[in-house]
Design a protein around this motif. Structure first.
Motif, PDB file in Angstrom:
ATOM      1  N   GLU A   2      -3.172 -20.788  27.321  1.00  0.00           N
ATOM      2  CA  GLU A   2      -3.489 -21.204  28.677  1.00  0.00           C
ATOM      3  C   GLU A   2      -4.573 -22.262  28.618  1.00  0.00           C
ATOM      4  O   GLU A   2      -5.557 -22.078  27.907  1.00  0.00           O
ATOM      5  CB  GLU A   2      -3.981 -19.981  29.454  1.00  0.00           C
ATOM      6  CG  GLU A   2      -4.047 -20.137  30.946  1.00  0.00           C
ATOM      7  CD  GLU A   2      -5.365 -20.763  31.426  1.00  0.00           C
ATOM      8  OE1 GLU A   2      -5.282 -21.519  32.382  1.00  0.00           O
ATOM      9  OE2 GLU A   2      -6.428 -20.553  30.854  1.00  0.00           O
ATOM     10  N   PRO A   3      -4.463 -23.378  29.268  1.00  0.00           N
ATOM     11  CA  PRO A   3      -3.301 -23.784  30.052  1.00  0.00           C
ATOM     12  C   PRO A   3      -2.265 -24.503  29.182  1.00  0.00           C
ATOM     13  O   PRO A   3      -2.620 -25.172  28.215  1.00  0.00           O
ATOM     14  CB  PRO A   3      -3.895 -24.757  31.067  1.00  0.00           C
ATOM     15  CG  PRO A   3      -5.055 -25.381  30.358  1.00  0.00           C
ATOM     16  CD  PRO A   3      -5.596 -24.301  29.438  1.00  0.00           C
ATOM     17  N   GLU A  25      -3.475 -22.572  40.531  1.00  0.00           N
ATOM     18  CA  GLU A  25      -4.722 -22.757  39.809  1.00  0.00           C
ATOM     19  C   GLU A  25      -5.746 -23.292  40.799  1.00  0.00           C
ATOM     20  O   GLU A  25      -5.425 -24.104  41.652  1.00  0.00           O
ATOM     21  CB  GLU A  25      -4.487 -23.772  38.689  1.00  0.00           C
ATOM     22  CG  GLU A  25      -5.616 -23.914  37.735  1.00  0.00           C
ATOM     23  CD  GLU A  25      -5.242 -24.862  36.597  1.00  0.00           C
ATOM     24  OE1 GLU A  25      -6.028 -25.791  36.379  1.00  0.00           O
ATOM     25  OE2 GLU A  25      -4.200 -24.678  35.973  1.00  0.00           O
TER      26      GLU A  25
END
Length: 109
Positions: A2-3, A25
């Motif tokens: 992530e990300p 997000e």
């Protein structure tokens, strides 16, 4: 991981050994212009600051193709708004998310 870079999401989704979880997000990406100084610090324009002129700022705004950025750069994983905060942040209001209207004018000859 992530990300995951947006350009890699579809390739990773295609792998049967991996599962991609996607969700909103909380981040804001924006273009800021120096409107305070009388002279820009890092520009070839000396002795003035074009961004102090509202018409220059509006021209920049109108030249940005928000929908293309949303579709191609962000690959549909963005929510363009007219606010500095997104959903889930105190102060966000759906009624204030529409961008300023475009008022295209023909350039002077």
């Amino acid at each position: 991981m992530e990300p995951v870079p947006l350009q890699d999401v579809e390739r990773i989704k295609a792998s049967p050994a991996l599962k991609v979880l996607q969700g909103p997000e909380l981040r804001t990406i924006f273009l800021g212009m120096d409107q305070k100084r009388d002279e820009l610090l890092f520009a070839s324009v000396k002795g003035k600051n074009p961004f102090k002129d509202k018409r220059v700022r509006q021209a920049f705004y109108q030249a940005i193709d928000i929908e293309t950025i949303k579709a191609r750069v962000m690959r549909g994983a963005s929510l363009p708004t007219a606010l500095m905060v997104g959903p889930g942040i105190r102060g966000f209001s759906w009624s204030r998310t529409s961008a300023c209207p475009m008022t295209w004018r023909r350039p002077r000859s």
